[in-house]
Design a protein around this motif. Structure first.
Motif, PDB file in Angstrom:
ATOM      1  N   ILE A 276       1.059  -1.349  -0.027  1.00 17.19           N
ATOM      2  CA  ILE A 276       0.398  -0.192   0.229  1.00 17.19           C
ATOM      3  C   ILE A 276       0.802   1.378  -0.036  1.00 17.19           C
ATOM      4  CG2 ILE A 276      -1.606   1.428   1.889  1.00 17.19           C
ATOM      5  CD1 ILE A 276      -3.202  -1.082   2.280  1.00 17.19           C
ATOM      6  N   SER A 277       1.978   1.590   0.793  1.00 19.78           N
ATOM      7  CA  SER A 277       2.638   2.332   1.462  1.00 19.78           C
ATOM      8  C   SER A 277       3.138   2.482  -1.012  1.00 19.78           C
ATOM      9  CB  SER A 277       3.897   2.490   2.362  1.00 19.78           C
ATOM     10  OG  SER A 277       4.938   3.422   2.454  1.00 19.78           O
ATOM     11  N   THR A 278       4.014   1.836  -0.805  1.00 26.65           N
ATOM     12  CA  THR A 278       4.834   1.635  -2.151  1.00 26.65           C
ATOM     13  C   THR A 278       4.180   1.928  -3.554  1.00 26.65           C
ATOM     14  OG1 THR A 278       6.175   0.100  -1.351  1.00 26.65           O
ATOM     15  CG2 THR A 278       6.372   0.486  -3.488  1.00 26.65           C
ATOM     16  N   LEU A 279       2.904   2.031  -3.225  1.00 30.72           N
ATOM     17  CA  LEU A 279       2.186   2.325  -4.553  1.00 30.72           C
ATOM     18  C   LEU A 279       0.892   3.339  -4.267  1.00 30.72           C
ATOM     19  CD1 LEU A 279      -0.424  -1.021  -4.659  1.00 30.72           C
ATOM     20  CD2 LEU A 279       0.934  -0.375  -6.741  1.00 30.72           C
ATOM     21  N   PHE A 280       1.318   3.800  -2.701  1.00 27.06           N
ATOM     22  CA  PHE A 280       0.385   5.020  -2.997  1.00 27.06           C
ATOM     23  C   PHE A 280       1.325   5.947  -3.316  1.00 27.06           C
ATOM     24  CE2 PHE A 280       0.331   8.787   0.282  1.00 27.06           C
ATOM     25  CZ  PHE A 280      -1.109   9.125  -0.035  1.00 27.06           C
ATOM     26  N   ILE A 281       2.843   6.050  -2.904  1.00 23.33           N
ATOM     27  CA  ILE A 281       3.644   6.487  -3.199  1.00 23.33           C
ATOM     28  C   ILE A 281       4.103   6.801  -4.399  1.00 23.33           C
ATOM     29  CG2 ILE A 281       6.917   7.121  -2.549  1.00 23.33           C
ATOM     30  CD1 ILE A 281       5.804   5.646  -0.311  1.00 23.33           C
ATOM     31  N   PHE A 282       4.143   6.028  -5.601  1.00 24.09           N
ATOM     32  CA  PHE A 282       4.326   5.626  -6.508  1.00 24.09           C
ATOM     33  C   PHE A 282       3.392   6.673  -7.352  1.00 24.09           C
ATOM     34  CE2 PHE A 282       6.865   1.373  -7.519  1.00 24.09           C
ATOM     35  CZ  PHE A 282       8.006   2.300  -6.755  1.00 24.09           C
ATOM     36  N   MET A 283       2.573   6.148  -6.900  1.00 26.56           N
ATOM     37  CA  MET A 283       1.160   7.739  -7.367  1.00 26.56           C
ATOM     38  C   MET A 283       1.133   8.620  -7.150  1.00 26.56           C
ATOM     39  SD  MET A 283      -1.962   9.062  -6.548  1.00 26.56           S
ATOM     40  CE  MET A 283      -2.007   8.371  -4.679  1.00 26.56           C
ATOM     41  N   ILE A 380      -2.969   2.855  -8.330  1.00 26.85           N
ATOM     42  CA  ILE A 380      -4.556   3.174  -7.574  1.00 26.85           C
ATOM     43  C   ILE A 380      -5.502   1.808  -8.219  1.00 26.85           C
ATOM     44  CG2 ILE A 380      -7.149   4.755  -7.596  1.00 26.85           C
ATOM     45  CD1 ILE A 380      -5.781   6.948  -8.185  1.00 26.85           C
ATOM     46  N   PHE A 381      -5.863   1.075  -8.848  1.00 28.33           N
ATOM     47  CA  PHE A 381      -5.952  -0.320  -9.369  1.00 28.33           C
ATOM     48  C   PHE A 381      -5.915  -0.877  -8.882  1.00 28.33           C
ATOM     49  CE2 PHE A 381      -7.062  -3.888 -11.565  1.00 28.33           C
ATOM     50  CZ  PHE A 381      -8.535  -3.511 -12.519  1.00 28.33           C
ATOM     51  N   LEU A 382      -4.365  -1.151  -8.613  1.00 32.47           N
ATOM     52  CA  LEU A 382      -3.745  -2.096  -7.894  1.00 32.47           C
ATOM     53  C   LEU A 382      -4.278  -1.478  -6.262  1.00 32.47           C
ATOM     54  CD1 LEU A 382      -0.424  -2.368  -9.840  1.00 32.47           C
ATOM     55  CD2 LEU A 382      -2.134  -4.666  -9.698  1.00 32.47           C
ATOM     56  N   LEU A 383      -4.276  -0.777  -5.898  1.00 31.68           N
ATOM     57  CA  LEU A 383      -4.434  -0.271  -4.544  1.00 31.68           C
ATOM     58  C   LEU A 383      -5.750  -1.133  -4.305  1.00 31.68           C
ATOM     59  CD1 LEU A 383      -3.211   3.308  -3.510  1.00 31.68           C
ATOM     60  CD2 LEU A 383      -2.350   1.095  -2.631  1.00 31.68           C
ATOM     61  N   GLY A 384      -6.931  -1.216  -5.055  1.00 33.82           N
ATOM     62  CA  GLY A 384      -7.736  -2.228  -4.735  1.00 33.82           C
ATOM     63  C   GLY A 384      -7.935  -3.672  -4.471  1.00 33.82           C
ATOM     64  N   SER A 385      -6.816  -3.728  -4.652  1.00 38.62           N
ATOM     65  CA  SER A 385      -7.052  -5.371  -4.642  1.00 38.62           C
ATOM     66  C   SER A 385      -5.993  -6.033  -3.114  1.00 38.62           C
ATOM     67  CB  SER A 385      -6.141  -5.915  -6.196  1.00 38.62           C
ATOM     68  OG  SER A 385      -6.543  -5.677  -7.132  1.00 38.62           O
ATOM     69  N   ILE A 386      -5.912  -4.487  -2.401  1.00 36.66           N
ATOM     70  CA  ILE A 386      -5.270  -5.093  -0.562  1.00 36.66           C
ATOM     71  C   ILE A 386      -5.672  -4.909   0.145  1.00 36.66           C
ATOM     72  CG2 ILE A 386      -3.279  -4.278   0.664  1.00 36.66           C
ATOM     73  CD1 ILE A 386      -2.199  -2.776  -2.098  1.00 36.66           C
ATOM     74  N   ASP A 387      -5.998  -6.078   1.127  1.00 35.13           N
ATOM     75  CA  ASP A 387      -7.433  -6.363   2.084  1.00 35.13           C
ATOM     76  C   ASP A 387      -7.902  -5.051   3.042  1.00 35.13           C
ATOM     77  OD1 ASP A 387      -4.285  -6.751   3.078  1.00 35.13           O
ATOM     78  OD2 ASP A 387      -5.793  -6.439   5.384  1.00 35.13           O
ATOM     79  N   LYS A 388      -8.545  -4.924   3.142  1.00 32.47           N
ATOM     80  CA  LYS A 388      -9.333  -3.755   4.194  1.00 32.47           C
ATOM     81  C   LYS A 388      -8.717  -3.786   5.007  1.00 32.47           C
ATOM     82  CE  LYS A 388     -12.381  -4.235   7.149  1.00 32.47           C
ATOM     83  NZ  LYS A 388     -14.068  -5.349   7.430  1.00 32.47           N
ATOM     84  N   ASP A 389      -7.644  -4.490   6.689  1.00 30.47           N
ATOM     85  CA  ASP A 389      -7.381  -4.584   7.393  1.00 30.47           C
ATOM     86  C   ASP A 389      -6.093  -3.147   6.682  1.00 30.47           C
ATOM     87  OD1 ASP A 389      -8.551  -5.617   8.723  1.00 30.47           O
ATOM     88  OD2 ASP A 389      -8.209  -7.747   9.058  1.00 30.47           O
ATOM     89  N   SER A 390      -5.543  -3.890   6.021  1.00 30.25           N
ATOM     90  CA  SER A 390      -4.144  -3.297   5.721  1.00 30.25           C
ATOM     91  C   SER A 390      -4.314  -1.446   4.819  1.00 30.25           C
ATOM     92  CB  SER A 390      -3.453  -3.552   4.427  1.00 30.25           C
ATOM     93  OG  SER A 390      -2.988  -4.758   4.598  1.00 30.25           O
ATOM     94  N   PHE A 391      -5.600  -1.492   5.147  1.00 27.37           N
ATOM     95  CA  PHE A 391      -5.811   0.123   4.463  1.00 27.37           C
ATOM     96  C   PHE A 391      -5.984   0.388   6.364  1.00 27.37           C
ATOM     97  CE2 PHE A 391      -6.585  -1.063  -0.061  1.00 27.37           C
ATOM     98  CZ  PHE A 391      -6.486   0.549  -0.493  1.00 27.37           C
ATOM     99  N   ILE A 392      -6.931  -0.117   6.865  1.00 27.37           N
ATOM    100  CA  ILE A 392      -6.838   0.229   8.599  1.00 27.37           C
ATOM    101  C   ILE A 392      -5.290   0.651   8.552  1.00 27.37           C
ATOM    102  CG2 ILE A 392      -8.217   0.389  10.517  1.00 27.37           C
ATOM    103  CD1 ILE A 392     -10.095  -1.693   8.740  1.00 27.37           C
TER     104      ILE A 392
END
Length: 458
Positions: A276-283, A380-392
């Motif tokens: 999540i952190s990596t994808l967010f930074i790349f975005m 952002i599309f790949l972020l949609g495939s990561i589990d809810k707990d990680s987003f929390i």
């Protein structure tokens, strides 16, 4: 936004180092003919996922910390030797792995379907942590404008190719459901009857992971040092030791945080949060590239600025909508007929109606705005495939960053800027290097926070 990005880069390095340290334990166990669980302590009173304590991981991080603190040159030499050994082991794995290949293992090529591919792709960004550490070495390269892009692009191309070949090799050696999550290649050679090879692989993996930990230690300390130079964090983190030429305070603090997380947290939790952190930074980097290319303060007209904002919001908004629909609807497709054309039209609009405000002098990202816009959509599309707990967990960390920023970092950096407003360029350079005297009621204490810029390699 810059502070959120910086905070998530630090999180990325801490979690990445912790994950590698726990994998180090698993391969070390293989080398000793043991299971990873034999070297971990089960704490039944702790929550699931945080109850397998790993003292070996803490130990290797402590050793890496000592090496990183003592010398940057020494770290580079150790990395150079470790990289050669690692390349030899990779070649060994590829050649010997193909000798024991069984094409029947690929008979079910997509066992988890398209969604499984994208979910794996999201976690795969675990493997791309660390490339940005090349950029932290700008002050230690002879020609940064040329060497840094070559280092970044070259290393990514080589590593991506090797990663794909190794993945193919592993899946040809073993059925996917039999792959060991902790020490996959060592266990694969053991499974095909080459027990002796698992020790070669384990030793090579330990060398490689040690190198990764060392690069991460050097990179994350320099990130923290750069942030501290702006006074967004206490200048204490920016101090460079006059003898070793390394940011000792930043190195010790970052690796201490890495050791604590490595001690408690399981690998799968770390992998998802890291992705999540990596994808967010790349975005964010892709967004920042578009802003930099199309906007210059006091030069870009208000009309062009507003058009840039509208097109960026449409690109980001349509990408989020696409990812959300992918996560909610398992078989739907109607929404894609709306969100994808919006993204496409917004990118075309940015390309046609907003002139470049700045062009690269030596080297620049090609195919702007298409490449960064596609990067925004894909990440952002790949972020949609990561589990809810990680987003929390990610949201909690971002909230902590914002609280710190608004209640401390913002004011500290502003006060420093006001205190030194109008000072000559030479003194500003010293301020940027962390040589910032602290302001007291009696005046300026010239000794506090000061280091010798001649010895600063951070």
């Amino acid at each position: 936004m810059a502070f959120i990005a910086a905070g998530n880069i630090l999180l990325e390095y801490v979690i990445g180092g912790a994950a590698v340290a726990r994998s180090w334990t698993a391969y070390f166990a293989t080398l000793c003919n043991k299971d990873a669980a034999d070297f971990r302590i089960s704490a039944h009173g702790l929550t699931e996922g945080y109850n397998e304590l790993d003292p070996i991981a803490v130990g290797i991080i402590a050793i890496i910390c000592v090496i990183a603190v003592l010398s940057t040159k020494g770290s580079s030499r150790l990395n150079y030797i470790a990289s050669i050994v690692h390349i030899v082991v990779i070649i060994f794995i590829i050649i010997c792995g193909f000798m024991k290949a069984d094409t029947k293992n690929y008979s079910n090529f997509t066992p988890n379907g398209v969604r499984g591919i994208f979910k794996s792709s999201a976690v795969l960004f675990f493997a791309y942590v660390g490339f940005d550490a090349v950029s932290t070495m700008a002050e230690e390269t002879k020609n940064p404008a040329k060497d840094i892009p070559i280092g970044l692009v070259g290393s990514m191309v080589i590593t991506t190719a090797l990663y794909c070949i190794l993945a193919v090799t592993l899946c040809l050696m073993q059925p996917f459901e039999s792959i060991d999550p902790d020490a996959p290649f060592s266990k694969a050679f053991e499974a095909v009857g080459w027990g002796w090879a698992q020790y070669v692989v384990a030793a090579g993996a330990l060398k490689g992971m040690t190198s990764v930990l060392l690069v991460g230690a050097v990179g994350q300390a320099r990130y923290l040092t750069h942030i501290a130079r702006t006074h967004m964090l206490p200048p204490w983190f920016a101090k460079v030791h006059p003898k070793t030429g390394t940011p000792i305070n930043a190195t010790i603090v970052m690796l201490a945080a890495t050791a604590v997380i490595a001690f408690f947290t399981k690998l799968d939790i770390l992998a998802n949060l890291l992705s999540i952190s990596t994808l967010f930074i790349f975005m964010l980097v892709a967004v920042a590239l578009l802003v930099r290319r199309y906007y210059v303060s006091d030069q870009t007209t208000k009309e062009n600025r507003n058009k840039l904002i509208v097109f960026l919001l449409l690109i980001i908004g349509s990408s989020i909508a696409t990812a959300a629909y992918w996560g909610v609807s398992k078989n739907g497709w109607v929404a894609y007929c709306i969100t994808v054309p919006i993204w496409l039209l917004a990118t075309i609009g940015l390309w046609l109606f907003v002139p470049h405000a700045r062009d690269p002098k030596l080297w620049g990202v090609p195919l702007v705005p298409w490449l960064p816009s596609a990067s925004i959509a894909i990440n952002i599309f790949l972020l949609g495939s990561i589990d809810k707990d990680s987003f929390i967990r990610f949201s909690v960390w971002t909230a902590v960053l914002l609280l710190y920023y608004f209640f401390f970092g913002l004011h500290a950096s502003y006060d420093t800027a006001k205190e030194y407003e109008g000072i000559q360029d030479g003194t500003w350079r010293k301020i940027e290097e962390g040589n910032v005297p602290s302001v007291t009621k009696s005046g300026i204490d010239a000794e506090e926070g000061r280091s010798d810029p001649a010895t600063s390699t951070a």
